[in-house]
Design an enzyme around this catalytic site. Structure first.
Site, mmCIF file in Angstrom:
data_model
loop_
_atom_site.group_PDB
_atom_site.id
_atom_site.type_symbol
_atom_site.label_atom_id
_atom_site.label_comp_id
_atom_site.label_asym_id
_atom_site.label_seq_id
_atom_site.Cartn_x
_atom_site.Cartn_y
_atom_site.Cartn_z
ATOM 1 N N THR A 32 0.842 -1.193 0.000
ATOM 2 C CA THR A 32 0.000 0.000 0.000
ATOM 3 C C THR A 32 0.876 1.241 0.000
ATOM 4 O OG1 THR A 32 -1.503 -1.186 1.452
ATOM 5 C CG2 THR A 32 -1.875 1.154 1.177
ATOM 6 N N LEU A 33 0.644 2.134 -0.908
ATOM 7 C CA LEU A 33 1.442 3.349 -0.956
ATOM 8 C C LEU A 33 0.639 4.560 -0.510
ATOM 9 C CD1 LEU A 33 3.319 2.628 -4.277
ATOM 10 C CD2 LEU A 33 4.176 2.374 -1.958
#
Lengths: 245, 272
Positions: free
Chosen positions: A23-24
């Site tokens: 997840t960014l």
């Protein structure tokens, strides 16, 4: 926000692939949730907006869902991660029901399960980008807790997420007391939500309030709050500073 | 039970639909020294007879704490019992860690039974040679279960397993209807009296038995020798004639039937 961890193989292509698993940043997000304990159980309020960055893209998102017989989950943050969490919980409750043995998972158990999930994801640098509020009543005992995306977890008499922490909790610290009636509780939550509506730019004027008692969970129909914009200073906003800037 | 051509493998059925290896495993339970469990609405008492290999050694541990709210008493191959106790502790603590809540004893018992069943369906395994009396609490109160090497489990108000357990069972059958409403003290006394039945004439001393209690507001713990001796003293003073007459009648009736577990000399070294 990018998280880059040095990966041993030193291969730039492989790094990129590994990054795409992690997840960014969040994309479609929900804003604050505010919840309080009251005489018969727990009350929780949220708006129905889903923002796509600075655009208010979705205006009918239900960010509070009943979990089993005894609990209610509210989420702010990434909506798709919230839906993923609902799938996990669905499986959990299903398996719990299949035992069919008179035991059932209460809000405390669900809260701790979620804490484990969130913390384990955080340890893998792949968080579920949500702050969750878990409320419920079981065997006469009310429960209200919160878990953040990094696995920070606690219980309290009143909780809020995101902007709610800054705008709503001070109101609650002053005005919450034990054994609020249903009407008092709703009024208090509406006061908090109104402040958030005025001041949080990702809030919209379409709310739901949910109540959990020993009998079960009810989520209200969407409704809007009255707002007041007739302040004198709004009438002639540029008075005293005419000009192009 | 006589040797036959269908009893070599646990995965071989007999023509009459029996798995002999599983039944032989249940025989191993009958060879172990007695263990007793009884429950009321709010408490469970597990008790067992302390048998030592010789005067020089200490007695084998047959009752284990699984968690504050679950205890288990075993009879049969104590090594198998130890391994299963470790499994139960592990399941219990994992549940506590994830849910911050005690594992309901009914769910633990099913997992244990499923584990035992696996050993009855793979040719390279053997059934566990131990019977487990699992006592614990869940939302609906106190429960007592018996887990069999066959993978079956049953819930009981009171039960006894191991050698000379029939004497204890007969005693419990006479009294079980009262147990639901028994107080904690009455329950403990009944457990010790049931243990006495299995000793068949040997004087009951607190060093001969181990007693454990758990209840709604009481985590699992063992009773110390003093407390046990105090309970024994309340009834050992009763004129022995009354008790013996009742006792003899039972023992007399039971002896012919009880072929399996008679005589300590028959106990193999690994069985207790």
């Amino acid at each position: 926000m990018t998280f880059t961890i040095p990966i041993d193989n030193g291969d730039a292509v492989k790094n990129a692939e590994a990054d795409s698993q992690r997840t960014l940043y969040p994309y479609v997000t929900g804003t604050s949730i505010v919840a309080i304990k009251y005489k018969d159980g727990v009350l929780m309020a949220s708006d129905m907006g889903g923002s796509y960055g600075s655009t208010l893209r979705y205006k009918n998102i239900e960010r509070m869902k009943a979990i089993g017989k005894h609990s209610l989950l509210g989420a702010s943050g990434e909506i798709s991660d919230f839906q993923e969490i609902l799938r996990y919980l669905d499986e959990l409750i299903l398996n719990d029901n299949m035992w069919d043995d008179g035991n059932s998972l209460g809000p405390k158990e669900v809260h701790n399960y979620l804490t484990r999930v969130m913390y384990n994801r955080r340890n893998k640098f792949n968080p579920l980008w949500n702050t969750l509020v878990l409320g419920g009543v079981k065997n006469g005992e009310s429960y209200l807790g919160m878990v953040s995306m990094i696995g920070v977890s606690f219980e309290d008499n009143h909780v809020a997420t995101g902007f709610g922490n800054h705008l709503a909790r001070p109101i609650l610290r002053d005005e919450w007391h034990a054994d609020l009636s249903f009407e008092e509780g709703v009024k208090l939550l509406e006061k908090c939500m109104r402040v958030l509506l005025y001041r949080d730019r990702s809030a919209i004027n379409k709310f739901q309030i949910a109540k959990i008692t020993e009998e079960g969970v009810t989520v209200s129909e969407p409704y809007s709050l009255k707002t007041f914009w007739e302040f004198k200073a709004f009438n002639n906003p540029t008075a005293g500073a005419e000009g192009s800037w | 039970m006589f040797r036959n051509q269908y009893d070599t493998d646990v995965t071989t059925w007999s023509p009459t639909g029996r798995l002999f290896q599983v039944e032989y495993a249940m025989e191993a339970v009958k060879q172990g020294s007695a263990a007793i469990g009884l429950r009321s609405r709010s408490h469970v008492v597990l008790a067992c007879v302390n048998k030592a290999q010789s005067e020089l050694s200490s007695h084998q541990r047959k009752i284990f704490k699984v968690d504050d709210h679950i205890g288990v008493a075993i009879a049969g191959l104590t090594a198998d019992g130890r391994v299963l106790s470790r499994y139960m502790r592990s399941e219990s603590i994992n549940h506590s860690f994830t849910y911050e809540s005690p594992l309901p004893v009914g769910r633990l018992v099913v997992r244990l039974a499923d584990k035992a069943q696996v050993c009855t369906q793979w040719s390279w395994k053997r059934p566990y040679g131990v019977g487990l009396l699992v006592g614990g609490l869940d939302e609906s109160g106190a429960h007592l279960y018996y887990n069999c090497p066959s993978g079956n489990y049953f819930e009981y108000q009171a039960f006894a397993i191991g050698s000379r357990s029939q004497a204890a069972k007969t005693y419990l059958e006479r009294r079980f209807e009262n147990f639901k409403e028994s107080s904690r003290e009455e329950l403990i006394k009944d457990a010790i009296l049931a243990i006495r039945e299995t000793l068949q004439g040997e004087t009951l001393k607190s060093s001969l038995c181990t007693v454990s209690v758990l209840g709604v507001d009481e985590p699992f713990h063992f009773l110390d020798q003093e407390s046990i001796q105090k309970v024994i003293d309340t009834f050992e003073k009763v004129p022995e004639d009354e008790e013996d007459n009742a006792g003899e009648a039972e023992i007399g009736a039971v002896a012919p039937a009880e072929q399996g577990g008679s005589g300590d000399q028959d106990l193999a070294p690994m069985e207790m």
